[in-house]
Design an enzyme around this catalytic site. Structure first.
Site, PDB file in Angstrom:
ATOM      1  CG  PHE A 171     -13.467   4.287  -2.377  1.00 28.06           C
ATOM      2  CD1 PHE A 171     -13.645   3.925  -3.067  1.00 28.06           C
ATOM      3  CD2 PHE A 171     -13.021   3.293  -0.680  1.00 28.06           C
ATOM      4  CE1 PHE A 171     -14.527   2.343  -2.966  1.00 28.06           C
ATOM      5  CE2 PHE A 171     -13.803   2.155  -0.817  1.00 28.06           C
ATOM      6  CZ  PHE A 171     -14.797   1.909  -1.974  1.00 28.06           C
ATOM      7  CE  LYS A 195      -6.515  11.887   2.670  1.00 26.38           C
ATOM      8  NZ  LYS A 195      -6.248  11.421   1.011  1.00 26.38           N
ATOM      9  CD  GLU A 198      -5.464   7.553  -0.014  1.00 28.12           C
ATOM     10  OE1 GLU A 198      -6.192   8.449  -0.339  1.00 28.12           O
ATOM     11  OE2 GLU A 198      -5.058   7.053   0.314  1.00 28.12           O
ATOM     12  NE  ARG A 199      -8.742   3.690  -1.429  1.00 25.51           N
ATOM     13  CZ  ARG A 199      -9.365   2.458  -1.018  1.00 25.51           C
ATOM     14  NH1 ARG A 199      -8.881   1.219  -2.395  1.00 25.51           N
ATOM     15  NH2 ARG A 199      -9.613   2.499   0.124  1.00 25.51           N
ATOM     16  CB  SER A 248     -12.223   2.433   7.634  1.00 25.00           C
ATOM     17  OG  SER A 248     -10.495   2.410   7.225  1.00 25.00           O
ATOM     18  CB  CYS A 303     -20.592   4.333   4.565  1.00 24.81           C
ATOM     19  SG  CYS A 303     -22.005   5.837   4.465  1.00 24.81           S
ATOM     20  CD  GLU A 403     -17.703  -1.385   6.922  1.00 28.61           C
ATOM     21  OE1 GLU A 403     -16.999  -0.923   6.964  1.00 28.61           O
ATOM     22  OE2 GLU A 403     -18.663  -0.477   6.311  1.00 28.61           O
TER      23      GLU A 403
HETATM   24  P1  NAD Z   1     -10.543   4.865   4.611  1.00 31.37           P
HETATM   25  O1  NAD Z   1     -10.291   4.999   6.342  1.00 31.37           O
HETATM   26  O2  NAD Z   1      -9.531   3.799   4.485  1.00 31.37           O
HETATM   27  O3  NAD Z   1      -9.978   6.468   4.075  1.00 31.37           O
HETATM   28  C1  NAD Z   1     -10.650   7.207   4.079  1.00 31.37           C
HETATM   29  C2  NAD Z   1      -9.985   8.280   4.171  1.00 31.37           C
HETATM   30  O4  NAD Z   1      -8.522   8.118   5.564  1.00 31.37           O
HETATM   31  C3  NAD Z   1      -8.878   8.689   3.065  1.00 31.37           C
HETATM   32  O5  NAD Z   1      -8.416  10.125   2.709  1.00 31.37           O
HETATM   33  C4  NAD Z   1      -7.254   7.966   3.451  1.00 31.37           C
HETATM   34  O6  NAD Z   1      -6.046   8.759   2.522  1.00 31.37           O
HETATM   35  C5  NAD Z   1      -7.492   8.117   4.626  1.00 31.37           C
HETATM   36  N1  NAD Z   1      -6.689   7.226   5.783  1.00 31.37           N
HETATM   37  C6  NAD Z   1      -6.887   5.461   5.091  1.00 31.37           C
HETATM   38  N2  NAD Z   1      -6.011   5.639   6.407  1.00 31.37           N
HETATM   39  C7  NAD Z   1      -5.078   5.341   6.456  1.00 31.37           C
HETATM   40  C8  NAD Z   1      -4.580   6.010   8.395  1.00 31.37           C
HETATM   41  N3  NAD Z   1      -3.752   4.827   8.500  1.00 31.37           N
HETATM   42  N4  NAD Z   1      -3.856   7.494   8.023  1.00 31.37           N
HETATM   43  C9  NAD Z   1      -4.220   8.135   8.325  1.00 31.37           C
HETATM   44  N5  NAD Z   1      -5.611   8.220   7.354  1.00 31.37           N
HETATM   45  C10 NAD Z   1      -5.620   7.522   6.585  1.00 31.37           C
HETATM   46  O7  NAD Z   1     -11.711   4.815   4.108  1.00 31.37           O
HETATM   47  P2  NAD Z   1     -12.319   4.111   2.146  1.00 31.37           P
HETATM   48  O8  NAD Z   1     -11.696   2.628   2.209  1.00 31.37           O
HETATM   49  O9  NAD Z   1     -11.457   4.825   2.180  1.00 31.37           O
HETATM   50  O10 NAD Z   1     -14.140   3.932   2.617  1.00 31.37           O
HETATM   51  C11 NAD Z   1     -14.444   3.034   2.769  1.00 31.37           C
HETATM   52  C12 NAD Z   1     -14.877   3.803   4.354  1.00 31.37           C
HETATM   53  O11 NAD Z   1     -15.717   3.910   4.626  1.00 31.37           O
HETATM   54  C13 NAD Z   1     -15.974   1.876   4.504  1.00 31.37           C
HETATM   55  O12 NAD Z   1     -15.405   1.243   5.939  1.00 31.37           O
HETATM   56  C14 NAD Z   1     -17.212   2.945   4.651  1.00 31.37           C
HETATM   57  O13 NAD Z   1     -18.281   2.330   5.367  1.00 31.37           O
HETATM   58  C15 NAD Z   1     -17.007   4.234   5.329  1.00 31.37           C
HETATM   59  N6  NAD Z   1     -17.944   4.992   4.713  1.00 31.37           N
HETATM   60  C16 NAD Z   1     -18.544   5.628   5.900  1.00 31.37           C
HETATM   61  C17 NAD Z   1     -19.421   6.581   6.037  1.00 31.37           C
HETATM   62  C18 NAD Z   1     -20.670   7.140   6.969  1.00 31.37           C
HETATM   63  O14 NAD Z   1     -21.379   8.008   6.416  1.00 31.37           O
HETATM   64  N7  NAD Z   1     -20.342   6.821   7.992  1.00 31.37           N
HETATM   65  C19 NAD Z   1     -19.920   7.474   4.139  1.00 31.37           C
HETATM   66  C20 NAD Z   1     -19.029   6.736   3.150  1.00 31.37           C
HETATM   67  C21 NAD Z   1     -17.745   5.511   4.055  1.00 31.37           C
END
Ligand code: NAD
Length: 522
Positions: A171, A195, A198-199, A248, A303, A403
């Protein structure tokens, strides 16, 4: 046909304030260069984080809809792969120009759905745009190698696209992260399924509209929606050859494992806990401003946010001065003039962040600046957490181990540089680390000994531009960092190598008897 355009307009409306939307429009999918309403009976409501007013509903795409998107991408692949590189490059030039033209519209969608300030949202778009701009140089980036390996015999190497590839996005950068995939995957000849989170899928929908206008043929870029069900579909769909994930650790470690088990390539950037070591000899004014900006910008939801300080020696009391600078920051609706930070993404995120602050208090840390309970006067219903600074933190505290992903800076103390390096290297994450010092020798030592993948020297958020690669390390990247995003490794990720060895010799010179020995090419 590459290069033709039509007039599909994204149903994402252009809003430049947080006023309640009278009639929210449902988010659609994008398949075969057309916006497609979903027939789903499962919808995810999306609220403006500054007001908690409904903005749109995002469908959980049905299995049939997701299959249709993959079929479209599969059908488009042969034609797109054989479209000349120069023709693909022309489309990318046009895409770049259109993203620039629609920059504010993209940024406004991000501010409305994600919450970050409009100026910061423009930066989100720019960082993705730069990936597309760099992809325009494909004609010099994708050249293979050739060597005459023996008399009359040469070997040439090529890079070929994989087929259908997919991106699963987080997101926090609604434009930048889809643009870590779209330009690199398509310029190298792949077709893709995106994809978005969704947020906040709005920016991605506008990017799809612009892709169609730029001349990408139908099926080259498709967008489907949803959460875990969509992710599982992508993971298990045999036609999808590679998956790019950013998000994440919880989701990413699962995705990397299952994608790998299914024989797919996977690049997965995960969570972080980015540290900065502050040395007494640094330029103090620069360091304090840089730290406050990098800790609280985007409400800490980057991140590469600077979430952890290691104050070395006599800098141990500088946290109070950082607090003074943090107090000057204006927390407000992202469209408001002068806003420095907006809300966090959801009421659940706010609650989690506040409970981590409370845990620090219980575990004996000092809350120097407390953002709990703060809110801007005009936005009483948003998900607000003000800048928070926690001092005297130790490595065993929950606020250090997790985090936080909010506007919270945790500060540890270290007596020496050695101790600071040890603390940072003991942390399981390794996305970014920074040092503030005037000493070249100290900075060089830090750079060599630190285990983080992206190091800043007097730079708080050292994210490399796309001519380099995003090189997180340790728990911040799955698979040991073998597959990183954009730059040369990004291009390699989306292509398969092919080598061709050829032998051209005058026919009369060919021997009459077969040679059965392994060729030695001498
Ligand atoms: P998230 O993991 O909740 O969601 C990311 C994607 O995964 C979304 O499209 C979501 O629909 C999907 N998803 C979520 N939970 C899932 C599950 N249980 N099973 C399958 N798919 C699932 O992450 P977020 O909250 O959207 O983003 C924040 C996180 O992303 C933080 O941890 C941040 O550090 C990380 N991030 C990392 C980088 C990097 O380059 N290292 C860059 C941006 C964000």
């Amino acid at each position: 046909q590459a290069g033709t355009t039509s007039a599909a307009t994204s149903p994402v409306e252009y809003h430049t304030n947080h006023d309640q939307i009278q009639q929210p429009i449902d988010t659609q999918m994008f398949v075969d260069n057309a916006f497609v309403p979903s027939k789903s009976d499962q919808w995810i409501e999306l609220y403006d984080p500054a007001t908690n007013n409904l903005v749109t509903r995002v469908p959980q795409s049905t299995t049939e809809e997701m299959k249709a998107a993959v079929a479209s991408a599969e059908k488009a692949f042969a034609g797109w792969k054989s479209t000349s590189l120069l023709a693909r490059q022309q489309i990318m030039f046009k895409y770049v120009a259109l993203i620039r033209e629609h920059w504010d519209r993209l940024a406004a969608s991000i501010t409305l759905e994600q919450g970050k300030t409009f100026a910061d949202a423009r930066g989100d778009v720019l960082r993705g745009l730069q990936v597309a701009e760099t992809a325009c140089g494909i004609t010099t980036q994708m050249q293979g190698e050739v060597l005459e390996v023996a008399k009359d015999m040469e070997t040439r190497s090529y890079r070929e696209p994989l087929g259908v590839v997919a991106a699963i996005c987080p997101f926090n950068f609604p434009a930048m992260i889809p643009l870590w995939t779209i330009p690199v995957a398509t310029i190298t000849g792949n077709t893709c399924i995106i994809k978005p989170s969704e947020r906040d899928p709005g920016a991605c929908m506008i990017l799809a509209e612009l892709a169609e206008k730029a001349g990408f043929p139908p099926g080259v870029i498709n967008i489907i929606h949803g959460s875990a069900k969509t992710v599982d579909f992508i993971l298990d769909e045999p036609a999808i050859k590679a998956i790019s994930f950013v998000g994440s650790n919880k989701a990413g470690e699962y995705i990397y494992k299952r994608a790998s088990e299914n024989g797919k390539r996977c690049q997965a950037n995960l969570g972080a806990k980015n540290h900065a070591a502050v040395l007494p000899d640094c330029n103090k004014n620069h360091a304090l401003n840089a730290i406050a900006g990098a800790a609280f910008g985007a409400a800490g939801q980057r991140c590469m946010a600077l979430s952890t300080l290691v104050l070395v020696g006599e800098t141990s009391n500088w946290a109070t001065e950082i607090a003074e600078r943090a107090k000057q920051l204006s927390m407000n609706g992202g469209f408001e003039e002068g806003a420095d930070l907006g809300p966090v993404i959801s009421p659940q995120a706010k609650e989690r962040i506040e409970s981590l602050i409370s845990s620090a208090e219980k575990e004996g840390a000092t809350i120097l600046l407390d953002g709990r309970g703060q809110k801007p006067a005009n936005y009483p219903n948003g998900n607000w957490v003000g800048p928070t600074i926690i001092a005297n933190v130790t490595k065993d505290m929950t606020c250090y181990k997790e985090e936080i992903f909010g506007p919270v800076l945790v500060c540890l103390n270290a007596a020496t540089l050695d101790e600071a390096i040890q603390v940072i290297n003991d942390n399981e994450y390794g996305n970014g680390a920074a040092i503030f010092t005037r000493s070249g020798a100290t900075a060089t030592r830090f750079q060599k000994e630190i285990e983080a993948g992206q190091v800043g020297i007097n730079v708080p958020i050292p994210v490399p531009l796309p001519m380099f690669s995003f090189t997180g390390n340790k728990k911040s990247i799955a698979g040991g960092g073998a597959n990183t995003f954009y730059g040369k490794p990004g291009m390699n990720f989306y292509t398969q190598q092919k080598t061709v060895t050829s032998f051209w010799k005058a026919e009369d010179a060919v021997s009459a008897k077969a040679n059965v020995n392994m060729p030695t090419q001498s």
